[in-house]
Design a protein around this motif. Sequence first.
Motif, mmCIF file in Angstrom:
data_model
loop_
_atom_site.group_PDB
_atom_site.id
_atom_site.type_symbol
_atom_site.label_atom_id
_atom_site.label_comp_id
_atom_site.label_asym_id
_atom_site.label_seq_id
_atom_site.Cartn_x
_atom_site.Cartn_y
_atom_site.Cartn_z
ATOM 1 N N THR A 176 -15.439 35.903 -7.482
ATOM 2 C CA THR A 176 -14.631 37.111 -7.308
ATOM 3 C C THR A 176 -14.749 37.638 -5.887
ATOM 4 O O THR A 176 -15.841 37.979 -5.429
ATOM 5 N N ASP A 177 -13.626 37.726 -5.207
ATOM 6 C CA ASP A 177 -13.582 38.219 -3.829
ATOM 7 C C ASP A 177 -13.297 39.719 -3.847
ATOM 8 O O ASP A 177 -12.146 40.140 -3.931
ATOM 9 N N ALA A 178 -14.362 40.500 -3.770
ATOM 10 C CA ALA A 178 -14.207 41.956 -3.813
ATOM 11 C C ALA A 178 -13.414 42.474 -2.621
ATOM 12 O O ALA A 178 -12.718 43.485 -2.740
ATOM 13 N N LEU A 179 -13.501 41.801 -1.486
ATOM 14 C CA LEU A 179 -12.753 42.279 -0.311
ATOM 15 C C LEU A 179 -11.257 42.194 -0.578
ATOM 16 O O LEU A 179 -10.505 43.112 -0.214
ATOM 17 N N ALA A 180 -10.815 41.133 -1.242
ATOM 18 C CA ALA A 180 -9.396 41.024 -1.611
ATOM 19 C C ALA A 180 -9.041 42.116 -2.620
ATOM 20 O O ALA A 180 -7.948 42.697 -2.556
ATOM 21 N N GLU A 181 -9.965 42.411 -3.538
ATOM 22 C CA GLU A 181 -9.724 43.482 -4.516
ATOM 23 C C GLU A 181 -9.633 44.838 -3.811
ATOM 24 O O GLU A 181 -8.777 45.658 -4.145
ATOM 25 N N PHE A 182 -10.513 45.075 -2.855
ATOM 26 C CA PHE A 182 -10.470 46.329 -2.093
ATOM 27 C C PHE A 182 -9.159 46.440 -1.325
ATOM 28 O O PHE A 182 -8.575 47.515 -1.241
ATOM 29 N N ASP A 183 -8.710 45.307 -0.757
ATOM 30 C CA ASP A 183 -7.440 45.312 -0.036
ATOM 31 C C ASP A 183 -6.286 45.628 -0.980
ATOM 32 O O ASP A 183 -5.379 46.395 -0.637
ATOM 33 N N ALA A 184 -6.313 45.046 -2.185
ATOM 34 C CA ALA A 184 -5.253 45.293 -3.167
ATOM 35 C C ALA A 184 -5.214 46.765 -3.575
ATOM 36 O O ALA A 184 -4.139 47.310 -3.846
ATOM 37 N N LEU A 185 -6.367 47.408 -3.578
ATOM 38 C CA LEU A 185 -6.433 48.836 -3.909
ATOM 39 C C LEU A 185 -6.117 49.712 -2.698
ATOM 40 O O LEU A 185 -6.001 50.924 -2.820
ATOM 41 N N GLY A 186 -6.020 49.100 -1.523
ATOM 42 C CA GLY A 186 -5.778 49.869 -0.304
ATOM 43 C C GLY A 186 -7.008 50.611 0.163
ATOM 44 O O GLY A 186 -6.906 51.584 0.908
ATOM 45 N N LEU A 187 -8.186 50.154 -0.248
ATOM 46 C CA LEU A 187 -9.409 50.865 0.120
ATOM 47 C C LEU A 187 -9.897 50.535 1.528
ATOM 48 O O LEU A 187 -10.291 51.429 2.264
ATOM 49 N N ARG A 188 -9.866 49.281 1.899
ATOM 50 C CA ARG A 188 -10.457 48.907 3.195
ATOM 51 C C ARG A 188 -9.689 49.446 4.378
ATOM 52 O O ARG A 188 -10.274 49.730 5.421
ATOM 53 N N GLU A 189 -8.374 49.598 4.233
ATOM 54 C CA GLU A 189 -7.578 50.054 5.378
ATOM 55 C C GLU A 189 -7.938 51.466 5.825
ATOM 56 O O GLU A 189 -7.657 51.856 6.953
ATOM 57 N N HIS A 190 -8.578 52.234 4.956
ATOM 58 C CA HIS A 190 -8.942 53.609 5.304
ATOM 59 C C HIS A 190 -10.437 53.784 5.556
ATOM 60 O O HIS A 190 -10.910 54.897 5.692
ATOM 61 N N LEU A 191 -11.160 52.669 5.609
ATOM 62 C CA LEU A 191 -12.586 52.742 5.906
ATOM 63 C C LEU A 191 -12.808 52.528 7.394
ATOM 64 O O LEU A 191 -12.068 51.790 8.034
ATOM 65 N N THR A 192 -13.851 53.154 7.906
ATOM 66 C CA THR A 192 -14.230 52.878 9.289
ATOM 67 C C THR A 192 -14.678 51.423 9.375
ATOM 68 O O THR A 192 -15.023 50.804 8.362
ATOM 69 N N THR A 193 -14.699 50.891 10.570
ATOM 70 C CA THR A 193 -15.146 49.521 10.766
ATOM 71 C C THR A 193 -16.566 49.342 10.246
ATOM 72 O O THR A 193 -16.879 48.345 9.591
ATOM 73 N N GLN A 194 -17.437 50.311 10.517
ATOM 74 C CA GLN A 194 -18.825 50.232 10.048
ATOM 75 C C GLN A 194 -18.891 50.179 8.527
ATOM 76 O O GLN A 194 -19.643 49.387 7.964
ATOM 77 N N ARG A 195 -18.109 51.024 7.850
ATOM 78 C CA ARG A 195 -18.125 51.013 6.381
ATOM 79 C C ARG A 195 -17.545 49.718 5.836
ATOM 80 O O ARG A 195 -18.060 49.164 4.863
ATOM 81 N N ALA A 196 -16.469 49.237 6.430
ATOM 82 C CA ALA A 196 -15.870 47.971 5.983
ATOM 83 C C ALA A 196 -16.866 46.822 6.158
ATOM 84 O O ALA A 196 -16.981 45.953 5.275
ATOM 85 N N ASN A 197 -17.598 46.813 7.268
ATOM 86 C CA ASN A 197 -18.623 45.793 7.482
ATOM 87 C C ASN A 197 -19.744 45.924 6.453
ATOM 88 O O ASN A 197 -20.282 44.919 5.972
ATOM 89 N N GLY A 198 -20.091 47.160 6.124
ATOM 90 C CA GLY A 198 -21.116 47.399 5.107
ATOM 91 C C GLY A 198 -20.684 46.887 3.742
ATOM 92 O O GLY A 198 -21.489 46.290 3.016
ATOM 93 N N VAL A 199 -19.425 47.106 3.387
ATOM 94 C CA VAL A 199 -18.900 46.594 2.119
ATOM 95 C C VAL A 199 -18.983 45.071 2.121
ATOM 96 O O VAL A 199 -19.414 44.448 1.145
ATOM 97 N N ALA A 200 -18.597 44.454 3.230
ATOM 98 C CA ALA A 200 -18.660 42.992 3.326
ATOM 99 C C ALA A 200 -20.104 42.506 3.162
ATOM 100 O O ALA A 200 -20.350 41.494 2.483
ATOM 101 N N SER A 201 -21.065 43.226 3.727
ATOM 102 C CA SER A 201 -22.482 42.852 3.572
ATOM 103 C C SER A 201 -22.921 42.961 2.121
ATOM 104 O O SER A 201 -23.647 42.091 1.617
ATOM 105 N N MET A 202 -22.493 44.019 1.438
ATOM 106 C CA MET A 202 -22.835 44.181 0.019
ATOM 107 C C MET A 202 -22.237 43.050 -0.814
ATOM 108 O O MET A 202 -22.914 42.468 -1.672
ATOM 109 N N VAL A 203 -20.980 42.722 -0.555
ATOM 110 C CA VAL A 203 -20.297 41.664 -1.294
ATOM 111 C C VAL A 203 -20.986 40.319 -1.044
ATOM 112 O O VAL A 203 -21.239 39.558 -1.985
ATOM 113 N N ASP A 204 -21.324 40.035 0.214
ATOM 114 C CA ASP A 204 -22.019 38.781 0.536
ATOM 115 C C ASP A 204 -23.331 38.688 -0.229
ATOM 116 O O ASP A 204 -23.669 37.633 -0.775
#
Length: 143
Positions: free
Chosen positions: A103-131
């Motif tokens: 399951t690619d949570a980053l794709a799910e976040f993109d589908a929800l429109g969540l990542r586009e409104h996160l700061t770069t630091q938060r988006a990187n943090g989400v990617a670290s959590m998913v990894d």
Amino acid sequence: MAHPAAFQDIADNLGFLDDWEDRYRYLIELGQALPPLSETERNPANKVNGCASQVWLVSEAGEADGRKALIYRGESDAMIVRGLVAVLIALYSGRPVDEIAATDALAEFDALGLREHLTTQRANGVASMVDRIRSEARAAAAA
């Protein structure tokens, strides 16, 4: 692959919220609803590297549909990040390890429109959590 009910509820609720202020408030509410980790669980082994704020994820072995599964709990010292942790837990917790790994949570976040409104630091943090979550699932599947 169907979404877990908890994640689908979050996706549905986010779909009703047009304003980003409301979406951020909703994420904060999700984070506030997470049960806190114990002091001993907030340790270096559970800390997620690559997050600007403090994030801890705890995984426990479980079973789902007769298959190995992982159950996740988590916490963060930042309100919005804690809400993002709640979304990830809703997506991954209690699922079989092969589904978690696939399951690619980053794709799910993109589908929800969540990542586009996160700061770069938060988006990187989400990617670290998913990894971290997906690599734990791969390791559990191989064990």
